[in-house]
Scaffold this motif. Structure first.
Motif, mmCIF file in Angstrom:
data_model
loop_
_atom_site.group_PDB
_atom_site.id
_atom_site.type_symbol
_atom_site.label_atom_id
_atom_site.label_comp_id
_atom_site.label_asym_id
_atom_site.label_seq_id
_atom_site.Cartn_x
_atom_site.Cartn_y
_atom_site.Cartn_z
ATOM 1 N N PRO A 256 0.797 -1.229 0.000
ATOM 2 C CA PRO A 256 0.000 0.000 0.000
ATOM 3 C C PRO A 256 0.829 1.278 0.000
ATOM 4 C CG PRO A 256 -0.908 -1.594 1.546
ATOM 5 C CD PRO A 256 0.394 -2.159 1.076
ATOM 6 N N ARG B 84 2.488 1.322 -3.642
ATOM 7 C CA ARG B 84 1.760 0.657 -4.738
ATOM 8 C C ARG B 84 1.971 1.412 -6.051
ATOM 9 N NH1 ARG B 84 -3.781 -1.042 -2.955
ATOM 10 N NH2 ARG B 84 -2.435 -2.594 -1.949
ATOM 11 N N PHE C 131 -5.765 5.844 -8.629
ATOM 12 C CA PHE C 131 -5.484 6.560 -7.379
ATOM 13 C C PHE C 131 -6.634 6.470 -6.362
ATOM 14 C CE2 PHE C 131 -2.462 8.919 -10.190
ATOM 15 C CZ PHE C 131 -1.317 8.633 -9.469
ATOM 16 N N ASP C 132 -7.871 6.523 -6.825
ATOM 17 C CA ASP C 132 -8.988 6.572 -5.893
ATOM 18 C C ASP C 132 -9.489 5.192 -5.487
ATOM 19 O OD1 ASP C 132 -8.852 9.343 -6.080
ATOM 20 O OD2 ASP C 132 -10.304 9.435 -7.720
ATOM 21 N N ARG C 133 -9.445 4.221 -6.399
ATOM 22 C CA ARG C 133 -9.885 2.876 -6.069
ATOM 23 C C ARG C 133 -8.734 1.983 -5.637
ATOM 24 N NH1 ARG C 133 -14.120 -0.083 -7.938
ATOM 25 N NH2 ARG C 133 -13.083 -1.745 -6.788
ATOM 26 N N HIS D 31 -5.694 3.065 -4.769
ATOM 27 C CA HIS D 31 -4.837 3.774 -3.798
ATOM 28 C C HIS D 31 -3.353 3.685 -4.188
ATOM 29 C CE1 HIS D 31 -8.498 3.972 -1.478
ATOM 30 N NE2 HIS D 31 -8.588 2.645 -1.482
ATOM 31 N N ALA E 80 0.680 10.270 -6.286
ATOM 32 C CA ALA E 80 -0.662 10.515 -5.750
ATOM 33 C C ALA E 80 -0.798 11.956 -5.282
ATOM 34 C CB ALA E 80 -0.938 9.544 -4.609
ATOM 35 N N ARG F 202 -3.539 14.591 -6.868
ATOM 36 C CA ARG F 202 -4.604 15.227 -6.074
ATOM 37 C C ARG F 202 -4.467 16.742 -6.071
ATOM 38 N NH1 ARG F 202 -3.647 10.312 -3.036
ATOM 39 N NH2 ARG F 202 -5.422 8.948 -3.463
#
Length: 231
Positions: free
Chosen positions: A128, A131, A161-163, A165, A205, A209
């Protein structure tokens, strides 16, 4: 065009090679760890496009692209015969998950009911905190210049990025692929070096964002809308 690909028979492969390519791969229970929230058969709607799993009904369009030297110039694909192209598309229809290491998700880009391209994600690492996924895109020559590649890539970046991560998404392209480098730059990717003689660009990420937050209010969502799978 920027692309990651799946292992399929090269042009001129023997009959035995083709048969082996059609056999089931190693069962998933033998492939190791899984992500906690996998993506399976996603369908993504953007402002104009539908990103959905590939279909064998797209075989004629797929062959037209794969037999065109201008289309595959900056891809790792060989020129393919109609049969070889059909086999490659059949493999594409199976690449519908991001769940385990090296899983490859390929979605057709559909506009007004017609296949106009392909966009993909390759899961390169699972941890995580680090990733990493790799994105690829392709738009057919008759559909270029309409912003479809950018819109489809933005939809997949939202998924990454959103699902999923992701900590970082990479895009790799040949040094002569100036169009893909320009698109990657517009998406926020930064060139960091080379991989196997090709340009390596990355989007973190945090940068993704920050760029999304800087969008003017009322602009289209970068990630699109992920629709629950129907099967």
């Amino acid at each position: 065009m920027s692309g990651t690909g799946d292992a399929t028979p090269e042009r001129g492969a023997g009959f035995g090679h083709v048969v082996r390519s059609l056999l089931p791969r190693r069962p998933r229970f033998m492939r190791g760890a899984r992500v906690a929230d996998p993506v399976r058969s996603p369908v993504i709607r953007t402002e104009r496009l539908l990103l959905r799993p590939h279909r064998l009904a797209d075989a004629d369009t797929w062959y037209a692209w794969q037999s065109d030297p201008a289309v595959i110039e900056h891809l790792s694909w060989p020129l393919r015969s109609r049969v070889e192209s059909w086999i490659h598309l059949m493999h594409r229809t199976r690449h519908t998950r991001l769940e385990q290491l090296n899983d490859f998700l390929a979605l057709g880009i559909e506009y007004q009911g017609r296949l106009v391209g392909d966009v993909s994600l390759h899961l390169r690492s699972l941890e995580p905190e680090t990733r990493r996924l790799e994105i690829g895109w392709l738009v057919g020559p008759e559909w270029q210049g309409r912003g479809f590649a950018r819109e489809a890539a933005e939809g997949m970046l939202g998924l990454a990025f959103d699902r999923m991560h992701a900590a970082v998404v990479e895009a790799v392209m040949t040094k002569g692929n100036h169009a893909s480098l320009l698109l990657a730059t517009r998406l926020g990717f930064e060139e960091v070096g080379e991989r196997d003689g090709e340009r390596l660009t990355v989007l973190s990420a945090e940068r993704y964002r920050a760029m999304r937050d800087d969008r003017p209010s009322g602009s289209a969502s970068a990630g699109g809308e992920t629709v629950p799978p129907t099967a």
